[in-house]
Motif scaffolding. Structure first.
Motif, short mmCIF file in Angstrom:
data_model
loop_
_atom_site.label_atom_id
_atom_site.label_comp_id
_atom_site.label_asym_id
_atom_site.label_seq_id
_atom_site.Cartn_x
_atom_site.Cartn_y
_atom_site.Cartn_z
N GLN A 527 85.03 35.94 23.93
CA GLN A 527 83.68 35.47 24.17
C GLN A 527 83.53 34.98 25.61
N PRO A 528 82.30 34.92 26.12
CA PRO A 528 82.10 34.36 27.47
C PRO A 528 82.65 32.94 27.55
N SER A 529 83.41 32.66 28.60
CA SER A 529 84.01 31.35 28.75
C SER A 529 82.95 30.29 28.99
N THR A 530 83.13 29.15 28.32
CA THR A 530 82.26 27.99 28.53
C THR A 530 83.07 26.75 28.91
N GLY A 531 84.38 26.83 28.81
CA GLY A 531 85.24 25.67 28.97
C GLY A 531 85.58 25.03 27.64
N MET A 532 84.74 25.23 26.62
CA MET A 532 85.00 24.67 25.31
C MET A 532 86.25 25.29 24.69
N GLU A 533 86.56 26.52 25.09
CA GLU A 533 87.70 27.21 24.48
C GLU A 533 89.04 26.64 24.97
N TYR A 534 89.01 25.77 25.98
CA TYR A 534 90.26 25.20 26.49
C TYR A 534 90.98 24.37 25.43
N SER A 535 90.26 23.91 24.44
CA SER A 535 90.88 23.10 23.38
C SER A 535 91.52 23.94 22.29
N VAL A 536 91.34 25.26 22.36
CA VAL A 536 91.93 26.18 21.38
C VAL A 536 93.21 26.76 21.97
N PRO A 537 94.34 26.69 21.26
CA PRO A 537 95.59 27.19 21.82
C PRO A 537 95.47 28.63 22.33
N GLY A 538 96.04 28.86 23.48
CA GLY A 538 96.04 30.20 24.09
C GLY A 538 97.09 30.24 25.18
N ASN A 539 97.47 31.43 25.59
CA ASN A 539 98.54 31.57 26.58
C ASN A 539 98.13 32.52 27.69
N VAL A 540 98.80 32.35 28.82
CA VAL A 540 98.51 33.15 30.01
C VAL A 540 98.64 34.64 29.68
N SER A 541 97.72 35.41 30.22
CA SER A 541 97.72 36.86 30.01
C SER A 541 99.07 37.47 30.35
#
Length: 555
Positions: A527-541
């Motif tokens: 989804q388009p980034s909003t900054g809200m997704e920073y709280s959802v675990p994720g890893n560098v491409s």
């Protein structure tokens, strides 16, 4: 732990119970409580006075005649007239029963030491002593001084640099600001000691009367002197390791970057094998970043380190100076990005020249965000030519102050689209108006002294970094570059990549990479980034890591 007898005194006099720390921690005793002579019972000490002096909270149950003491997850419960106590959920036997004397609960000191793993001693002349190695109890005591308004006594615990940086007036102002933001401290909910190669750190997490968590880390030097204080604005948490993290592919060791007042703790991630290996120095973006550049549920620098190490590229990352030394850094006159970022990146390069497993001819930089903008400055400052190449990742090609204004205006636009409350929109509009006013002074070369109404931080920092175009410096350089940008970046728009291309059009040793789904912290999101997704675990491409490893090997 030695037992100390109370002195016998004449009836009707008052026995003063005072607290003193060892000479290398505290110069003079400080009274913490007074009880009448009837409390002078051999081998017993006042529970509340001792417990609160080491940062614990005491509650009293009048119906059961029980006192409960808590410090983080540790607890002690005693009942008047009983020799048993409950220590962290387990029943223990005390050498004397708890007694109530003139409304003061008296217990053996040993049970307090056992419950809180505290190194305490009692002397009938000077009272309580906390061992200088018991930094958790010392931290609790220092915080009790702040809460009780005894701020003038705190400098005696500080290192010389911090005494200069944090005057009592500043401590009082910080305490007032934190109280206004979070509320009054009510409970110490968590205590954790986290040592690194430079500091012994005690992280204290408090709950306030507004039920808000307040995290404060006290940093002690090797002489047990308070050397700085770190208070995060946002806590990070929820990180999950990436699929490409193969622990058998690398080893990590704690290192120290630089010397003197601002030496920094770091981590060198080395691939398995003998080497020598090419190496990347990771340089942080804006803010008080740790060595992982942790934000929300992300740790992008850690991801890059383990990802590159699995491809035979070593990585050095370290705590940012403004993270490890927030208040000492703040006290530097005319503090700029040179002191904040450039100097320490070059110290990291210097450190790597001494590492046996590192190929000294293949030392690379990888700057992220603000750190990426400064890559040309770092190359310029590398007079001996040790930097073999550099990656510019999510780095603005236009001045930082212009990017910040764009961010503010973008926030306002998104808030209006989301039909945010009128109060929130008004705050954003006021923020933009204030920044635009400051922007005039930041941009104007004729303005060299801070205006009276300047509200956006250190004016000297802004002036040094104003009207900065990294590409204008880089176009005269010959160190190979790879410039990497996410198309789904809410903080640095993808068009910034075009600015680098335009500035460096005459150079043939620059590679450009654009990643359609990648956000500002190098994580791919649908989804388009909003900054809200920073709280959802994720890893560098993984693609970015593969591309960076390939580029390094090709160089």
């Amino acid at each position: 732990m030695k037992q100390v007898k109370w002195k016998k005194v004449a009836a009707g006099t008052v026995l003063a119970i005072s607290l003193s720390l060892p000479v290398n921690v505290m110069a003079a005793p400080v009274p913490v409580a007074s009880v009448t002579v009837e409390a002078a019972i051999a081998d017993l000490v006042p529970l509340r006075a001792v417990a609160e002096s080491i940062g614990a909270q005491v509650s009293w149950n009048q119906e059961t005649y029980q006192a409960e003491v808590r410090r983080g997850t540790q607890s002690l419960t005693v009942t008047i007239g009983e020799q048993k106590a409950i220590v962290n959920g387990a029943e223990v036997h005390m050498n004397k029963a708890a007694e109530l004397v003139n409304e003061t609960t008296m217990v053996p000191l040993d049970v307090i030491s056992q419950a809180f793993q505290a190194e305490l001693e009692w002397n009938d002349e000077t009272g309580l002593t906390i061992d200088s190695n018991d930094l958790i109890s010392i931290s609790g005591y220092l915080m009790s001084l702040v809460q009780n308004g005894q701020i003038s006594e705190i400098p005696s615990y500080m290192s010389a640099p911090l005494q200069k940086a944090m005057q009592p007036e500043l401590i009082a102002a910080i305490n007032a600001q934190l109280t206004a933001m979070y509320g009054t401290i009510e409970q110490l909910a968590g205590v954790q000691r986290e040592d690194n190669a430079v500091h012994n750190n005690v992280k204290l997490t408090y709950m306030t009367d507004r039920q808000l968590p307040l995290e404060i880390t006290l940093r002690f030097d090797q002489n047990q002197k308070l050397d700085d204080v770190y208070i995060p604005y946002l806590s990070a948490g929820g990180y999950e390791k990436p699929d490409y993290d193969d622990s058998s592919a690398y080893t990590e060791k704690e290192v120290v970057i630089g010397e003197g007042q601002f030496k920094l703790p770091g981590t060198l991630t080395l691939p398995a094998g003998e080497g020598p290996f090419p190496v990347v120095v990771l340089v942080h973006g804006s803010g008080q970043n740790d060595r992982d550049e942790a934000v929300g549920a992300y740790k992008p620098f850690r991801d890059i380190a383990v990802g590159l190490a699995a491809q035979d590229v070593a990585v050095l990352r370290y705590e940012k100076r403004t993270r490890e030394y927030p208040y000492q850094s703040m006290s530097i006159p005319n503090f700029t990005v040179k002191e904040e970022t450039v100097d320490d990146a070059l110290e990291a390069v210097k450190y790597l020249l001494k590492e046996d497993k590192i190929d000294s001819e293949r030392i690379y930089l990888a700057g992220h965000s603000q750190g990426a903008m400064l890559v040309p400055r770092m190359i310029e400052a590398d007079e001996e030519g040790h930097i073999a190449g550099a990656a510019v990742i999510s780095g603005p090609s236009t001045p930082l102050e212009d990017i910040l204004l764009w961010q503010f205006e973008n926030q306002l636009d998104n808030a209006k689209k989301a039909q945010a409350p009128a109060e929130q929109i008004a705050q954003l509009e006021q923020q933009i108006a204030l920044f635009k006013e400051d922007l005039k002074a930041i941009k104007d070369p004729a303005v060299q002294t801070q205006p009276d109404n300047f509200s956006f931080g250190n004016f000297a920092w802004w002036k040094d970094f104003s009207n900065y175009y990294g590409g204008e410096i880089a176009k005269e350089q010959s160190v190979p570059l790879v410039i990497m940008q996410g198309e789904n970046d809410i903080q640095v728009p993808a068009k910034e990549l075009d600015g680098w291309k335009e500035a460096l059009t005459a150079r043939s040793d620059v590679t450009y990479k654009l990643y359609p789904k990648m956000n500002h912290f190098l994580i791919e999101v649908d989804q388009p980034s909003t900054g809200m997704e920073y709280s959802v675990p994720g890893n560098v491409s993984k693609q970015l890591i593969d591309d960076l490893a390939e580029w390094i090997k090709n160089n």
